[in-house]
Design a protein around this motif. Structure first.
Motif, PDB file in Angstrom:
ATOM      1  N   ARG A   6      34.519  25.483  21.175  1.00 58.04           N
ATOM      2  CA  ARG A   6      35.288  26.662  20.802  1.00 58.04           C
ATOM      3  C   ARG A   6      34.611  27.935  21.277  1.00 58.04           C
ATOM      4  NH1 ARG A   6      39.225  25.466  17.092  1.00 58.04           N
ATOM      5  NH2 ARG A   6      39.377  27.607  16.339  1.00 58.04           N
ATOM      6  N   ARG A  37      45.365  37.434  25.502  1.00 62.08           N
ATOM      7  CA  ARG A  37      44.614  36.352  24.857  1.00 62.08           C
ATOM      8  C   ARG A  37      44.073  36.793  23.511  1.00 62.08           C
ATOM      9  NH1 ARG A  37      40.739  35.361  28.688  1.00 62.08           N
ATOM     10  NH2 ARG A  37      42.322  34.234  29.857  1.00 62.08           N
ATOM     11  N   TRP A  41      44.909  35.396  19.628  1.00 63.65           N
ATOM     12  CA  TRP A  41      43.932  34.960  18.624  1.00 63.65           C
ATOM     13  C   TRP A  41      44.127  35.694  17.300  1.00 63.65           C
ATOM     14  CZ3 TRP A  41      39.084  35.269  22.293  1.00 63.65           C
ATOM     15  CH2 TRP A  41      39.145  34.189  23.196  1.00 63.65           C
ATOM     16  N   SER A  44      47.189  34.177  15.624  1.00 63.40           N
ATOM     17  CA  SER A  44      46.989  32.798  15.169  1.00 63.40           C
ATOM     18  C   SER A  44      45.959  32.692  14.048  1.00 63.40           C
ATOM     19  CB  SER A  44      46.532  31.926  16.341  1.00 63.40           C
ATOM     20  OG  SER A  44      45.221  32.297  16.763  1.00 63.40           O
ATOM     21  N   GLU A  46      42.750  33.076  14.532  1.00 59.77           N
ATOM     22  CA  GLU A  46      41.464  32.653  15.091  1.00 59.77           C
ATOM     23  C   GLU A  46      40.501  33.831  15.223  1.00 59.77           C
ATOM     24  OE1 GLU A  46      42.275  29.064  18.103  1.00 59.77           O
ATOM     25  OE2 GLU A  46      43.607  30.771  18.437  1.00 59.77           O
ATOM     26  N   LEU A  47      41.030  35.035  15.146  1.00 58.82           N
ATOM     27  CA  LEU A  47      40.210  36.240  15.112  1.00 58.82           C
ATOM     28  C   LEU A  47      40.512  36.948  13.788  1.00 58.82           C
ATOM     29  CD1 LEU A  47      39.586  38.755  17.997  1.00 58.82           C
ATOM     30  CD2 LEU A  47      40.055  39.559  15.685  1.00 58.82           C
ATOM     31  N   VAL A  68      35.359  35.517  15.588  1.00 61.10           N
ATOM     32  CA  VAL A  68      36.242  34.756  16.462  1.00 61.10           C
ATOM     33  C   VAL A  68      35.793  33.304  16.468  1.00 61.10           C
ATOM     34  CG1 VAL A  68      37.148  34.461  18.796  1.00 61.10           C
ATOM     35  CG2 VAL A  68      36.619  36.746  17.959  1.00 61.10           C
ATOM     36  N   ALA A  70      37.883  30.392  18.317  1.00 62.13           N
ATOM     37  CA  ALA A  70      39.157  30.083  18.980  1.00 62.13           C
ATOM     38  C   ALA A  70      38.986  28.964  19.989  1.00 62.13           C
ATOM     39  CB  ALA A  70      39.696  31.333  19.680  1.00 62.13           C
TER      40      ALA A  70
END
Length: 324
Positions: A6, A37, A41, A44, A46-47, A68, A70
């Motif tokens: 990741r 990008r 993130w 989603s 992911e950040l 982060v 991701a």
């Protein structure tokens, strides 16, 4: 995918980025990644900010902790193939290639192998970890000429930004049907054809597209033009030239049936009938190198079929002039 695969990071918002939108702050703090990008993130989850999900437009303040974790963009699953590449320039960040006509750039339905991407995976296996195997712009299957491929994430982000900001210079040579009185530009939006979904067309709700063209050489019934793009729409030059009623010679999609002009010599008649692709070549590419900090330019020579075509056009023009 393991945790080690990741993309991870953790940092605090510095004073100079306090009270900025989250997406703007992380774009400045993580310039090696594209804005799209980073926004993905954020959306989603992911950040995160201080362990919480936020929206791209939410503000951050000094001391907020951004984390982060991701997954990289889906890695390509295509197989490497030992296909010869005409490499014009190469370093750890870029590969500049002279693509021959007939070579498909990206695997797709009906073309799962034998493509430029398959060749790239064999030539530079590290592109497997980049979005779309490092390909940031395409040439049509039957268009020849120069292309740049990213070989690092830093280069990929930089090249995408240059394309979006229209700072990458791309010049093409084309042989069009008919004669022009002068150069000009076509500023018309391009989108999917309303009824023929495999074709593009000038449509009111299309994306902005601007093509500059100038005359390089005139023939009795054809013109060699050079084209410079300020956008990169699918089939842009082909669509724009057809829109002004000067389609590319040999274009099987936008050119219509072959029409032989009056007085065509037997040699030119045969050359026109045998040239069964659009007469389009990406000749020159200029970009700002993502790490060297300097502008670089490369040129790709014409392929043999276009050289022979233009030689035949010149000879026919000379014979027609001498017989007048």
């Amino acid at each position: 995918m393991s945790q080690d695969d990741r993309i991870t990071g953790r940092f605090d918002v510095p004073p100079e980025h306090s009270d900025r939108r989250l997406d703007q702050a992380v774009a400045a703090l993580m310039p090696e990644h594209s804005r799209s990008r980073l926004q993905g993130w954020i959306k989603s989850g992911e950040l995160t900010v201080n362990g919480e999900r936020r929206k791209p437009r939410d503000r951050v303040i000094m001391g907020d902790t951004i984390e982060v974790s991701a997954e990289p963009e889906a890695r390509v699953s295509w197989e490497p193939e030992a296909i010869d590449l005409d490499v014009i320039y190469e370093d750890e960040h870029l590969i500049v290639i002279n693509k021959p006509a007939g070579l498909v750039v990206h695997p797709a339905a009906g073309h799962r192998d034998g493509t430029l991407v398959n060749a790239l995976l064999h030539h530079a296996p590290d592109v497997e970890n980049l979005p779309r195997a490092g390909v940031v712009h395409r040439l049509d299957k039957e268009t020849s000429g120069i292309m740049v491929v990213a070989r690092s994430l830093v280069a990929h982000t930089a090249l995408v930004d240059q394309l979006q900001n229209r700072t990458m210079g791309r010049e093409y040579d084309a042989i069009i049907n008919g004669t022009l009185t002068g150069g000009g530009m076509v500023d018309e939006p391009i989108g999917r054809h309303p009824t023929q979904r495999k074709r593009m067309a000038v449509v009111p709700d299309g994306k902005p597209a601007l093509t500059h063209y100038r005359i390089a050489e005139r023939f009795p019934a054809h013109t060699h033009v050079t084209c410079r793009l300020e956008s990169g729409r699918t089939h842009q030059i082909r669509v724009h030239m057809a829109h002004i009623r000067h389609p590319l010679l040999g274009d099987p999609v936008y050119g219509g049936r072959l029409k032989l002009p009056p007085g065509t010599t037997p040699e030119l008649t045969e050359a026109l009938r045998q040239f069964r692709r659009q007469a389009l070549h990406a000749r020159r590419l200029t970009l700002h190198h993502p790490t060297l900090g300097e502008d670089m330019t490369w040129e790709a020579p014409w392929p043999d079929d276009m050289v022979r075509l233009v030689e035949t056009l010149r000879l026919a023009a000379t014979e027609q002039a001498s017989g007048a």
